[in-house]
Design a protein around this motif. Sequence first.
Motif, PDB file in Angstrom:
ATOM      1  N   LEU A 148       0.843  -1.191   0.000  1.00 34.03           N
ATOM      2  CA  LEU A 148       0.000   0.000   0.000  1.00 34.03           C
ATOM      3  C   LEU A 148       0.880   1.244   0.000  1.00 34.03           C
ATOM      4  N   VAL A 149       0.828   2.008  -1.076  1.00 37.14           N
ATOM      5  CA  VAL A 149       1.653   3.217  -1.180  1.00 37.14           C
ATOM      6  C   VAL A 149       0.832   4.445  -1.545  1.00 37.14           C
ATOM      7  N   GLU A 150      -0.398   4.237  -2.028  1.00 38.82           N
ATOM      8  CA  GLU A 150      -1.253   5.347  -2.439  1.00 38.82           C
ATOM      9  C   GLU A 150      -2.242   5.666  -1.327  1.00 38.82           C
ATOM     10  N   PRO A 151      -2.299   6.912  -0.847  1.00 38.09           N
ATOM     11  CA  PRO A 151      -3.225   7.257   0.229  1.00 38.09           C
ATOM     12  C   PRO A 151      -4.656   6.840  -0.091  1.00 38.09           C
ATOM     13  N   GLY A 152      -5.299   6.199   0.883  1.00 41.00           N
ATOM     14  CA  GLY A 152      -6.663   5.730   0.713  1.00 41.00           C
ATOM     15  C   GLY A 152      -6.778   4.313   0.197  1.00 41.00           C
ATOM     16  N   LYS A 153      -5.703   3.741  -0.292  1.00 41.72           N
ATOM     17  CA  LYS A 153      -5.762   2.385  -0.839  1.00 41.72           C
ATOM     18  C   LYS A 153      -6.047   1.382   0.275  1.00 41.72           C
TER      19      LYS A 153
ATOM     20  N   GLY B 269      -5.069 -20.134  12.446  1.00 39.82           N
ATOM     21  CA  GLY B 269      -6.520 -19.952  12.386  1.00 39.82           C
ATOM     22  C   GLY B 269      -6.877 -18.478  12.283  1.00 39.82           C
ATOM     23  N   VAL B 270      -8.050 -18.183  11.779  1.00 37.93           N
ATOM     24  CA  VAL B 270      -8.458 -16.806  11.512  1.00 37.93           C
ATOM     25  C   VAL B 270      -9.124 -16.188  12.749  1.00 37.93           C
ATOM     26  N   ILE B 271      -8.457 -15.215  13.349  1.00 37.49           N
ATOM     27  CA  ILE B 271      -9.065 -14.448  14.439  1.00 37.49           C
ATOM     28  C   ILE B 271     -10.161 -13.547  13.878  1.00 37.49           C
ATOM     29  N   ASP B 272      -9.907 -12.939  12.734  1.00 39.84           N
ATOM     30  CA  ASP B 272     -10.890 -12.102  12.057  1.00 39.84           C
ATOM     31  C   ASP B 272     -10.410 -11.810  10.647  1.00 39.84           C
ATOM     32  N   ASP B 273     -11.364 -11.505   9.767  1.00 38.78           N
ATOM     33  CA  ASP B 273     -11.008 -10.940   8.465  1.00 38.78           C
ATOM     34  C   ASP B 273     -11.337  -9.453   8.533  1.00 38.78           C
ATOM     35  N   LEU B 274     -10.519  -8.636   7.898  1.00 40.40           N
ATOM     36  CA  LEU B 274     -10.620  -7.191   8.088  1.00 40.40           C
ATOM     37  C   LEU B 274     -10.127  -6.448   6.849  1.00 40.40           C
ATOM     38  N   ILE B 275     -10.369  -5.142   6.863  1.00 44.94           N
ATOM     39  CA  ILE B 275      -9.850  -4.263   5.816  1.00 44.94           C
ATOM     40  C   ILE B 275      -8.933  -3.233   6.463  1.00 44.94           C
ATOM     41  N   VAL B 276      -7.786  -2.997   5.836  1.00 42.44           N
ATOM     42  CA  VAL B 276      -6.850  -1.976   6.284  1.00 42.44           C
ATOM     43  C   VAL B 276      -6.764  -0.896   5.210  1.00 42.44           C
ATOM     44  N   TYR B 277      -6.938   0.352   5.614  1.00 41.56           N
ATOM     45  CA  TYR B 277      -6.794   1.499   4.708  1.00 41.56           C
ATOM     46  C   TYR B 277      -5.482   2.217   5.012  1.00 41.56           C
ATOM     47  N   PHE B 278      -4.710   2.465   3.976  1.00 43.50           N
ATOM     48  CA  PHE B 278      -3.437   3.175   4.110  1.00 43.50           C
ATOM     49  C   PHE B 278      -3.689   4.682   4.037  1.00 43.50           C
ATOM     50  N   LEU B 279      -3.340   5.385   5.084  1.00 41.74           N
ATOM     51  CA  LEU B 279      -3.431   6.838   5.093  1.00 41.74           C
ATOM     52  C   LEU B 279      -2.045   7.458   4.913  1.00 41.74           C
TER      53      LEU B 279
ATOM     54  N   ASP C  81       2.483   6.158   5.928  1.00 46.73           N
ATOM     55  CA  ASP C  81       3.319   5.105   6.502  1.00 46.73           C
ATOM     56  C   ASP C  81       3.197   5.034   8.019  1.00 46.73           C
ATOM     57  N   THR C  82       2.647   6.065   8.625  1.00 47.34           N
ATOM     58  CA  THR C  82       2.493   6.086  10.084  1.00 47.34           C
ATOM     59  C   THR C  82       1.030   6.147  10.516  1.00 47.34           C
ATOM     60  N   SER C  83       0.094   5.936   9.585  1.00 49.25           N
ATOM     61  CA  SER C  83      -1.318   6.062   9.927  1.00 49.25           C
ATOM     62  C   SER C  83      -2.169   5.131   9.064  1.00 49.25           C
ATOM     63  N   TYR C  84      -2.967   4.303   9.728  1.00 50.88           N
ATOM     64  CA  TYR C  84      -3.813   3.331   9.045  1.00 50.88           C
ATOM     65  C   TYR C  84      -5.174   3.275   9.728  1.00 50.88           C
ATOM     66  N   ARG C  85      -6.199   2.958   8.950  1.00 51.05           N
ATOM     67  CA  ARG C  85      -7.514   2.656   9.503  1.00 51.05           C
ATOM     68  C   ARG C  85      -7.808   1.182   9.264  1.00 51.05           C
ATOM     69  N   ILE C  86      -8.293   0.508  10.308  1.00 50.44           N
ATOM     70  CA  ILE C  86      -8.631  -0.912  10.251  1.00 50.44           C
ATOM     71  C   ILE C  86     -10.111  -1.052  10.558  1.00 50.44           C
ATOM     72  N   VAL C  87     -10.842  -1.813   9.760  1.00 50.36           N
ATOM     73  CA  VAL C  87     -12.265  -2.057  10.018  1.00 50.36           C
ATOM     74  C   VAL C  87     -12.441  -3.543  10.294  1.00 50.36           C
ATOM     75  N   VAL C  88     -12.978  -3.849  11.492  1.00 48.75           N
ATOM     76  CA  VAL C  88     -13.128  -5.240  11.918  1.00 48.75           C
ATOM     77  C   VAL C  88     -14.600  -5.575  12.090  1.00 48.75           C
ATOM     78  N   ASN C  89     -14.883  -6.867  12.212  1.00 46.80           N
ATOM     79  CA  ASN C  89     -16.254  -7.349  12.325  1.00 46.80           C
ATOM     80  C   ASN C  89     -16.844  -7.091  13.711  1.00 46.80           C
ATOM     81  N   ALA C  90     -18.175  -6.984  13.749  1.00 49.37           N
ATOM     82  CA  ALA C  90     -18.872  -6.688  15.003  1.00 49.37           C
ATOM     83  C   ALA C  90     -18.704  -7.808  16.025  1.00 49.37           C
ATOM     84  N   GLY C  91     -18.881  -9.041  15.586  1.00 47.02           N
ATOM     85  CA  GLY C  91     -18.860 -10.158  16.521  1.00 47.02           C
ATOM     86  C   GLY C  91     -17.505 -10.445  17.129  1.00 47.02           C
ATOM     87  N   THR C  92     -16.459  -9.956  16.492  1.00 50.28           N
ATOM     88  CA  THR C  92     -15.100 -10.205  16.980  1.00 50.28           C
ATOM     89  C   THR C  92     -14.405  -8.933  17.473  1.00 50.28           C
ATOM     90  N   ALA C  93     -15.105  -7.810  17.488  1.00 54.14           N
ATOM     91  CA  ALA C  93     -14.474  -6.511  17.742  1.00 54.14           C
ATOM     92  C   ALA C  93     -13.726  -6.469  19.064  1.00 54.14           C
TER      93      ALA C  93
END
Length: 360
Positions: free
Chosen positions: A77-82, A94-104, A106-118
Amino acid sequence: MAQHTPLYATHVAAGARMVDFAGWDMPVNYGSQIEEHHAARRDAGMFDVSHMLALDLAGADAKAFLRGLIANDVAKLVEPGKALYSCMLNPDGGVIDDLIVYFLSDTSYRIVVNAGTADKDVAWIQQRLASTGTQATLTVRRDLAMIAVQGPNARTKTWAAIPGSEAASNTLKPFQAAAFGDFFIARTGYTGEDGFELTLPSEQAAATWNALAAAGVAPCGLGARDTLRLEAGMALYGNDMDESVSPLDAGLAWTVDLKDPNRDFVGKAALVANGARRQVLGLVLEDKGVLRSHQKVFTAQGEGETTSGTFSPTLEKSIAMARLPLGVAPGDSVEVDIRGKRLKARVVKASFVRNGKGLI
């Protein structure tokens, strides 16, 4: 006591049928689940996904930490927002959770996780931060709401509902996001259709929902969301994978990046040692009946199991995702145990509908 999203009162006022989902009172439908499904496939539908949790990770070591935390590699991930889809694993793979990571940055990321595993996810990440001495801070964003707008007309109707948002988001590629004032607009989704996932301050959620409805976006519940995601061949945590299942056995090998031999991540050793022992394929029932989760599948190579199943409103057939022995291939005939009877099914790729079109 069940938790409420910022849109709870809006759902109740609209007559939604509310059910418990992962400890949250959520709308399963507003009337006809089939009509809601078709709205997202053919026009535009919206879903309250505020029960999911956004986490902001920031600090000098954020990138290095994520490279060791998840199976996919955020270094790409090198492009902001990717955005990047990945699994967070335990040491056994084993899978603790599946998630999405947004690159803001190199020092800032947003992670979105599932409700049941939050809660479990936050505890695991905090534990890893402490044990590794990472120079990064995790911020839990329960001050935010999330609305997914999905369908062939979703982007156009979102722009009509949120003035000025078109200029900020009309050039977004799939799996890319951009900030627009207080909004974080991501061209992502869980339906197999185009559209946006909007993250916004909780206090603006109801007004935004109502503006989208006025622009012709149909409110949709969890029922339609599940049939849409299954038609698209998208995995559901707890059904298609969990802490006892490797991503290599859950049809998620594409989310595991082993290219850099010097990058270690939690669960890597187990994945390398065990490899793939099962595969995920789709099933289309050829006899009368309905495929559901956890039904036994009989193949020439041995037994398997359905992980998610439903009646597909788009295809008007019963479909399922199934974890099957290696060697089974699309085109094969198998049998599924449905209420004690072996019914015939055809094996297909685990993606049934995309962008409104049947793929089988």
